[in-house]
Write a protein that holds these residues in place. Structure first.
Motif, PDB file in Angstrom:
ATOM      1  N   THR A 138     -25.076  -2.454 -28.809  1.00 54.42           N
ATOM      2  CA  THR A 138     -26.016  -1.637 -29.586  1.00 54.42           C
ATOM      3  C   THR A 138     -25.342  -0.927 -30.751  1.00 54.42           C
ATOM      4  OG1 THR A 138     -25.700  -0.055 -27.774  1.00 54.42           O
ATOM      5  CG2 THR A 138     -27.786  -1.248 -27.828  1.00 54.42           C
ATOM      6  N   GLN A 139     -24.263  -1.519 -31.278  1.00 55.92           N
ATOM      7  CA  GLN A 139     -23.567  -0.840 -32.372  1.00 55.92           C
ATOM      8  C   GLN A 139     -24.388  -0.825 -33.655  1.00 55.92           C
ATOM      9  OE1 GLN A 139     -19.944  -3.001 -31.776  1.00 55.92           O
ATOM     10  NE2 GLN A 139     -18.815  -1.151 -31.183  1.00 55.92           N
ATOM     11  N   ARG A 140     -25.262  -1.846 -33.793  1.00 57.15           N
ATOM     12  CA  ARG A 140     -26.086  -1.882 -35.028  1.00 57.15           C
ATOM     13  C   ARG A 140     -27.514  -1.415 -34.796  1.00 57.15           C
ATOM     14  NH1 ARG A 140     -24.274  -7.833 -37.108  1.00 57.15           N
ATOM     15  NH2 ARG A 140     -22.043  -7.492 -36.904  1.00 57.15           N
ATOM     16  N   GLY A 141     -27.773  -0.872 -33.599  1.00 58.55           N
ATOM     17  CA  GLY A 141     -29.135  -0.412 -33.326  1.00 58.55           C
ATOM     18  C   GLY A 141     -29.512  -0.675 -31.888  1.00 58.55           C
ATOM     19  N   PRO A 142     -30.613  -0.105 -31.475  1.00 61.95           N
ATOM     20  CA  PRO A 142     -31.014  -0.237 -30.071  1.00 61.95           C
ATOM     21  C   PRO A 142     -31.380  -1.679 -29.708  1.00 61.95           C
ATOM     22  CG  PRO A 142     -32.759   0.804 -31.339  1.00 61.95           C
ATOM     23  CD  PRO A 142     -31.576   0.694 -32.259  1.00 61.95           C
ATOM     24  N   LEU A 143     -31.315  -1.958 -28.436  1.00 62.88           N
ATOM     25  CA  LEU A 143     -31.755  -3.257 -27.944  1.00 62.88           C
ATOM     26  C   LEU A 143     -33.241  -3.140 -27.606  1.00 62.88           C
ATOM     27  CD1 LEU A 143     -29.788  -5.665 -25.796  1.00 62.88           C
ATOM     28  CD2 LEU A 143     -32.049  -5.024 -24.967  1.00 62.88           C
ATOM     29  N   VAL A 144     -34.035  -3.929 -28.315  1.00 64.83           N
ATOM     30  CA  VAL A 144     -35.489  -3.854 -28.139  1.00 64.83           C
ATOM     31  C   VAL A 144     -35.928  -4.879 -27.090  1.00 64.83           C
ATOM     32  CG1 VAL A 144     -37.731  -4.036 -29.270  1.00 64.83           C
ATOM     33  CG2 VAL A 144     -35.757  -3.098 -30.519  1.00 64.83           C
TER      34      VAL A 144
END
Lengths: 363, 363
Positions: free
Chosen positions: B16-22
């Motif tokens: 999740t370094q570039r954003g949340p896991l959707v």
């Protein structure tokens, strides 16, 4: 209700008026009552009695209607005027099992020695003890010989035990979906069901009544699991498919699919009619059951009819064939029929084509 | 240990370094770590990766030995130098499932929003979410295409979902004892197992950790019951027969037959390695799984090999045939072999004759 035995009531007989009932283990019960029902009339020659042995969660109420009840006895489709167990011909007797919780002495009955319920001190039973109580009831009713004994599942095991215990008392025996030796898989399912009860924190070593508690969580789970093994994959598929209450991404961890609601209902309703200790005491004798081993030289005069169902995976046909082969090896008259039925082990309570005719024709 | 990948250690990747896991439901996880292991070397062309998807109670430790361990990874018989997943040819990747309890983010992980474990607030997962985490790990490892993805049981379901989700990323798929749609009987067994946990008084609506409690009674019963469905009547008969610890009239309600001790051991040891909420979250997506319905028009370029076992009654061959027919109807290259094996569903972890050769030959 011309095809029904009509309104009936459960009666009770005390079996210990001349002394305690001695069990196979050597333990004795000072006071034993048996709850029973009868349908039809005993002939003047007292030669038309048919004894019905119930399965694990059955009771004495096999046929007819209790006052105000919403459903008849559990084998009402088989027992009644003109039915396979024709009450215009036969005097049908049905009794709750020793160790049960529907009127016959069991773990929640009062121990005369202490004035308190037996609870965990109720003695371990053997299949032979179920039969001992049945025998006592027959004596109480003044019936020497049985025209027939009939039972499904655990009921069939009692019939087999009885015919080997009293080889000249039963003229005809009908064993439906029964077994003479459980497989490790059979024992495994029963064992997990018992573990669910025995290890429930509310079991309190069997003294749950003293604690105002009940191992209802364990008993419910036991029943839900067992129920899966009483039906068939085919019948569940036909009945429920993949249908669920939610749709799309609206999902839940708790019950959602229709089959889950069904099992929840089976588990919940069981709690209203069954006692956890009785569940333990009635299931365990099946695991130890070995009638041909414990009666090695007995040759009953009884004629046997064995029935099994092709979709029954709890006690599949192989169990009936084993009984057939053991009886035949002793020169006992026996036949077996596998009946086509989609409903699994519970078929013995239903009416797959041919089943009731095979019972009727034999009697 | 020349046929072993030797000593290995579990690694972790943050996805999740570039954003949340959707997730498929629309919910998002702000911080996701995936525990994984790799065996063998990634080729310079990065074209020799094989992804192994684990089953319900597996973990990232599929092969080799952890420092000081008494047993190797759960698929060590399949993965290693010269084995079917030959680590001298392939770079094998194995990862713990999202929602699990063996290193990958799951219900007992800390929710960054609250600083406390998710517990019952962990979002419901879909089979697609397991794959989303696998995809994230592959990206993290810089692997564009998979030479193969391989999985048994729930692992095979992930492989199927993945091939439909990314129809051009996986060259070969091996699905062992898998399913594309559970039967009501399958769901029933899982549902009773979950009810044993959900309705355990120590579950505390999923906040058992806050109460210093654990629904260990329910989790143990769930595992014992499920275990019966992973083996076969034949293998239980061969292993345990009717043997018991007591003899004669010395009997007991608690475990006595060898098969009972075995199940007790299975249940007890499971408590030491598995979390109840993870059990709920990893079983439930199987019930809802309907990959051909949720990817109606996808034609993967993947070639499929389906394997099933003749004694598997949890996911019998009919499940594999349904997958084969659905893939074939879309023009996908697929073959299926039913393998003779006495060990039931768990055969996918063992080495019945022919099984490993069918995997090796396909890769």
């Amino acid at each position: 209700m011309t095809d029904s035995v009509g309104v009936v009531a459960t009666q009770r007989a005390v079996l210990t008026q001349r002394g305690p009932l001695v069990l196979a283990s050597g333990a004795a019960l000072a006071h034993v009552e048996v709850a029973y029902e009868t349908y039809g009339e005993l002939s003047p020659a007292r030669d038309n009695a048919v004894f019905v042995c119930h399965a694990l969660t059955g009771d004495a109420h096999a046929a007819g209607w209790h006052e105000g009840a919403r459903r008849p006895g559990w084998w009402d489709n088989l027992i009644g005027p003109g039915k396979a167990l024709d009450t215009e011909r036969f005097f049908v007797v049905s009794a709750n099992l020793l160790g049960g919780c529907s009127g016959t002495t069991g773990p929640q009955s009062v121990d005369p020695a202490t004035g308190r319920p037996y609870g965990p001190d109720f003695p371990l039973l053997d299949m032979a003890d179920f039969v001992t109580a049945h025998r006592g009831l027959l004596d109480h009713l003044g019936i020497d010989r049985l025209h027939a004994a009939v039972g499904g599942s655990l009921g069939g095991m009692q019939v087999l035990e009885w015919a080997l215990q009293e080889p000249d008392r039963i003229d005809r025996a009908v064993l439906v979906a029964a077994s003479s030796r459980l497989t490790p898989e059979n024992i495994a399912f029963s064992s997990v069901a018992r573990a669910a009860i025995l290890e429930d924190p509310d079991f309190h070593d069997g003294r749950y009544a003293d604690h105002g508690a009940s191992p209802s969580h364990g008993l419910k789970i036991a029943r839900m699991m067992a129920h899966i093994t009483y039906v068939s994959g085919t019948s569940l598929e036909a009945k429920f498919g993949h249908r669920r209450a939610t749709s799309g991404t609206d999902k839940r961890l708790g019950a959602d699919f229709e089959v889950e609601d069904y099992l929840q209902h089976q588990g919940e309703s069981f709690l209203r009619r069954f006692d956890a200790l009785s569940y333990l005491h009635l299931t365990r004798p099946m695991d130890y059951f070995d009638p041909f081993g414990s009666h090695p030289d007995v040759v009953p005069s009884t004629r046997f009819r064995l029935l099994s169902f092709d979709s029954d995976w709890r006690f599949p046909t192989a169990h009936s064939l084993r009984i057939r082969d053991q009886l035949a090896a002793r020169g006992v008259a026996v036949d077996h029929t596998e009946i086509a039925s989609p409903w699994g082990h519970d078929s013995f309570l239903l009416e797959p084509p041919g089943y009731h005719d095979l019972v009727r024709g034999f009697l």
